[in-house]
Design a protein around this motif. Structure first.
Motif, short mmCIF file in Angstrom:
data_model
loop_
_atom_site.label_atom_id
_atom_site.label_comp_id
_atom_site.label_asym_id
_atom_site.label_seq_id
_atom_site.Cartn_x
_atom_site.Cartn_y
_atom_site.Cartn_z
N VAL A 212 3.94 -6.36 11.52
CA VAL A 212 4.24 -5.29 10.54
C VAL A 212 4.53 -4.08 9.77
CG1 VAL A 212 4.01 -5.22 7.45
CG2 VAL A 212 3.58 -7.48 8.85
N ALA A 213 3.72 -3.50 10.93
CA ALA A 213 3.82 -1.74 10.49
C ALA A 213 4.77 -1.32 11.93
CB ALA A 213 2.50 -1.04 11.21
N VAL A 214 5.15 -2.08 12.60
CA VAL A 214 6.60 -2.37 13.11
C VAL A 214 7.89 -2.26 12.25
CG1 VAL A 214 7.74 -2.61 15.60
CG2 VAL A 214 5.34 -1.81 15.27
N TRP A 215 7.96 -3.49 11.89
CA TRP A 215 9.12 -3.79 11.46
C TRP A 215 8.87 -4.58 9.68
CZ3 TRP A 215 10.76 -9.59 11.07
CH2 TRP A 215 12.16 -9.52 10.89
N PRO A 216 8.02 -4.26 8.90
CA PRO A 216 7.84 -4.50 7.91
C PRO A 216 8.77 -5.08 6.50
CG PRO A 216 8.45 -2.44 7.53
CD PRO A 216 8.98 -2.72 8.36
N GLY A 217 9.81 -6.13 7.41
CA GLY A 217 10.56 -7.03 7.01
C GLY A 217 12.16 -6.63 6.11
N ALA A 218 12.26 -7.50 5.09
CA ALA A 218 13.76 -6.88 4.59
C ALA A 218 13.63 -5.25 3.80
CB ALA A 218 13.93 -8.06 3.88
N ASP A 219 14.73 -4.95 3.95
CA ASP A 219 14.53 -3.64 3.12
C ASP A 219 15.28 -3.53 1.80
OD1 ASP A 219 15.13 -2.40 5.60
OD2 ASP A 219 16.73 -2.54 5.98
N SER A 220 15.24 -4.80 1.13
CA SER A 220 15.30 -5.26 -0.38
C SER A 220 14.74 -6.29 -0.56
CB SER A 220 16.45 -4.53 -0.55
OG SER A 220 17.80 -5.71 -0.55
N GLY A 221 14.17 -6.52 -1.43
CA GLY A 221 13.68 -7.92 -2.25
C GLY A 221 12.74 -7.86 -2.04
N GLY A 222 11.81 -9.40 -2.63
CA GLY A 222 10.36 -9.80 -2.53
C GLY A 222 9.80 -9.13 -2.76
N THR A 223 8.65 -8.99 -2.91
CA THR A 223 7.87 -8.87 -4.14
C THR A 223 6.94 -7.42 -4.07
OG1 THR A 223 5.38 -9.18 -2.71
CG2 THR A 223 5.99 -11.23 -3.97
N ALA A 224 6.39 -6.99 -5.67
CA ALA A 224 6.37 -5.25 -5.82
C ALA A 224 5.18 -5.02 -4.74
CB ALA A 224 5.74 -5.39 -6.95
N LEU A 225 3.99 -5.97 -4.12
CA LEU A 225 3.73 -5.44 -2.73
C LEU A 225 4.58 -6.04 -1.48
CD1 LEU A 225 0.68 -7.57 -3.44
CD2 LEU A 225 0.25 -5.95 -3.86
N ALA A 226 5.54 -5.83 -1.57
CA ALA A 226 5.97 -5.83 0.33
C ALA A 226 6.42 -4.68 -0.10
CB ALA A 226 7.19 -6.76 0.22
N GLN A 227 7.36 -4.11 -1.19
CA GLN A 227 7.75 -2.44 -1.63
C GLN A 227 6.96 -1.74 -1.10
OE1 GLN A 227 9.86 -3.68 -4.75
NE2 GLN A 227 11.03 -5.40 -4.75
N GLN A 228 5.89 -1.88 -1.79
CA GLN A 228 4.92 -1.08 -1.23
C GLN A 228 4.68 -0.50 0.59
OE1 GLN A 228 1.04 -2.06 -3.49
NE2 GLN A 228 1.66 -0.10 -4.34
N ILE A 229 4.43 -1.32 1.04
CA ILE A 229 4.80 -1.53 2.36
C ILE A 229 6.05 -1.18 3.17
CG2 ILE A 229 4.12 -2.26 4.99
CD1 ILE A 229 2.96 -4.72 3.31
N ARG A 230 7.09 -0.72 2.27
CA ARG A 230 8.31 -0.31 3.50
C ARG A 230 8.57 0.79 2.87
NH1 ARG A 230 10.25 -6.02 1.73
NH2 ARG A 230 10.92 -5.63 0.10
N GLY A 231 7.86 1.33 1.51
CA GLY A 231 8.33 2.52 0.81
C GLY A 231 7.18 3.09 1.55
N ALA A 232 6.35 3.19 2.29
CA ALA A 232 5.22 4.21 3.46
C ALA A 232 5.77 5.10 3.51
CB ALA A 232 4.50 3.35 3.56
N SER A 233 5.33 6.28 3.53
CA SER A 233 5.60 7.17 4.43
C SER A 233 5.39 7.74 5.75
CB SER A 233 5.56 8.74 2.91
OG SER A 233 4.73 8.99 2.94
N SER A 234 4.26 6.65 5.47
CA SER A 234 3.86 7.47 6.98
C SER A 234 2.65 6.08 7.73
CB SER A 234 2.13 8.57 7.00
OG SER A 234 1.28 7.78 6.17
#
Length: 347
Positions: free
Chosen positions: A147-169
């Motif tokens: 997940v750290a390398v490839w956190p899934g799709a760029d949109s959609g999914g749960t709000a918890l998943a969006q927090q992973i994709r939106g992490a800046s570091s």
């Protein structure tokens, strides 16, 4: 306490782990659990313990340190908001097939809830909530790395998943991964335990229908609270609160015992959902703290009862019942107090 209607007869028995049974046999409200731990079931003293100092990061569950750093307040509040969004979105969608509720509870209920709430997340993020993954340290580490390398799709999914994709570091992403895993597990495990306890206590009574389950859940939280113990690491802050507490003593607080205190409850060992009829704010009831005390309450408590109620509605609508032959259940010594039973789906 208002006059109550007669309680329905219960023909099922609960057998607790020996350590819990020993606690239930105690009459004193402050007692020594072992050489380094003092047990407390007095509401005033419990409240004083919680107020004596802020909760330590190490004493938290979901928000304990991750990726080598503390979880900041902004991250914690963002996670709770994301949980709320995910629960609200999921309960508006059709639940998974009811046959998935057959089998060993509360495990099947946990898996059912994780599928209901988090199946929309793309791989590999969705694996963070799978029971088979979370129960294996090696698999959890592999999934975290993926997940750290490839956190899934760029949109959609749960709000918890969006927090992973939106992490800046990198560190923020690792913390978001840890929070996804912890928050989804804590919510689903807790709701599954509460629903399992409620099904057991309802005792196949046919009068419980959709719309009348909220009092059932509050009474379940009183008699079989999943969060049955709160723990505080010892220190000087507690020594002035009671002569039995020494500077090196940890504190174990027991809502399970407090909720059975006859000083606060009529027929304390009897399951009476009627207790909560007309009670507008159950958490203000004296001697009742199912989600912790002021200043240290569960941040997601506003999600637990509605989600458990929705799960019970699904069970009632689809004929989920406990096997007729099962008259006894064992509760093991675990962090979540929950009955164990085999469920059937007759719908």
């Amino acid at each position: 306490m208002e006059e109550l209607a007669p309680a329905a007869a219960c023909d099922r028995q609960v057998v607790y782990a020996p350590q819990i049974q020993e606690l239930l046999a105690r009459t004193e409200k402050v007692f020594r659990v072992d050489e380094t731990t003092v047990g407390v079931s007095d509401p005033d003293l419990m409240s004083a313990v919680v107020a004596a100092r802020p909760v330590l990061a190490s004493e938290r569950s979901v928000f304990k340190p991750a990726a080598g750093a503390d979880i900041h307040h902004e991250s914690a509040t963002g996670t709770i908001r994301a949980l709320g969004q995910d629960v609200a979105a999921s309960v508006r969608t059709p639940p998974p097939p009811p046959h998935l509720l057959a089998g060993a509870w509360p495990d099947v209920a946990t898996s059912y809830l994780r599928r209901w709430l988090y199946a929309s997340d793309a791989l590999p993020v969705s694996l963070l909530s799978k029971r088979g993954v979370t129960r294996s340290d090696s698999l959890s580490k592999l999934v975290d790395q993926a997940v750290a390398v490839w956190p899934g799709a760029d949109s959609g999914g749960t709000a918890l998943a969006q927090q992973i994709r939106g992490a800046s570091s990198t560190r923020d992403r690792k913390q978001a991964i840890a929070l996804y895993r912890r928050a989804s597990a804590t919510l689903c495990d807790g709701v599954a335990a509460l629903a399992a306890n409620a099904l057991w206590l309802m005792n196949r009574t046919p009068t419980y229908t959709r719309g009348s389950l909220t009092p059932v859940l509050w009474e379940t939280l009183r008699l079989l609270p999943p969060a049955w113990m709160l723990f505080r690491t010892g220190g000087e802050a507690y020594t002035a609160l009671h002569p039995a507490i020494g500077p090196g003593d940890d504190i174990a607080m027991f809502p399970l015992l407090m909720h059975r205190d006859p000083q606060y409850w009529s027929d304390p060992l009897v399951f009476r959902a009627e207790r909560w009829s007309g009670v507008s704010d159950p958490e203000r009831t004296p001697g009742f703290m199912p989600f912790g005390f002021d200043g240290a309450r569960c941040w997601a408590r506003h999600l637990v009862v509605p989600l458990a109620e929705r799960l019970l509605e699904v069970c009632l609508e689809n004929g989920v019942t406990i096997g007729d032959a099962q008259r006894e259940t064992h509760i093991p010594l675990r962090s979540l107090l929950s009955v164990r039973f085999e469920a059937e789906v007759r719908g």
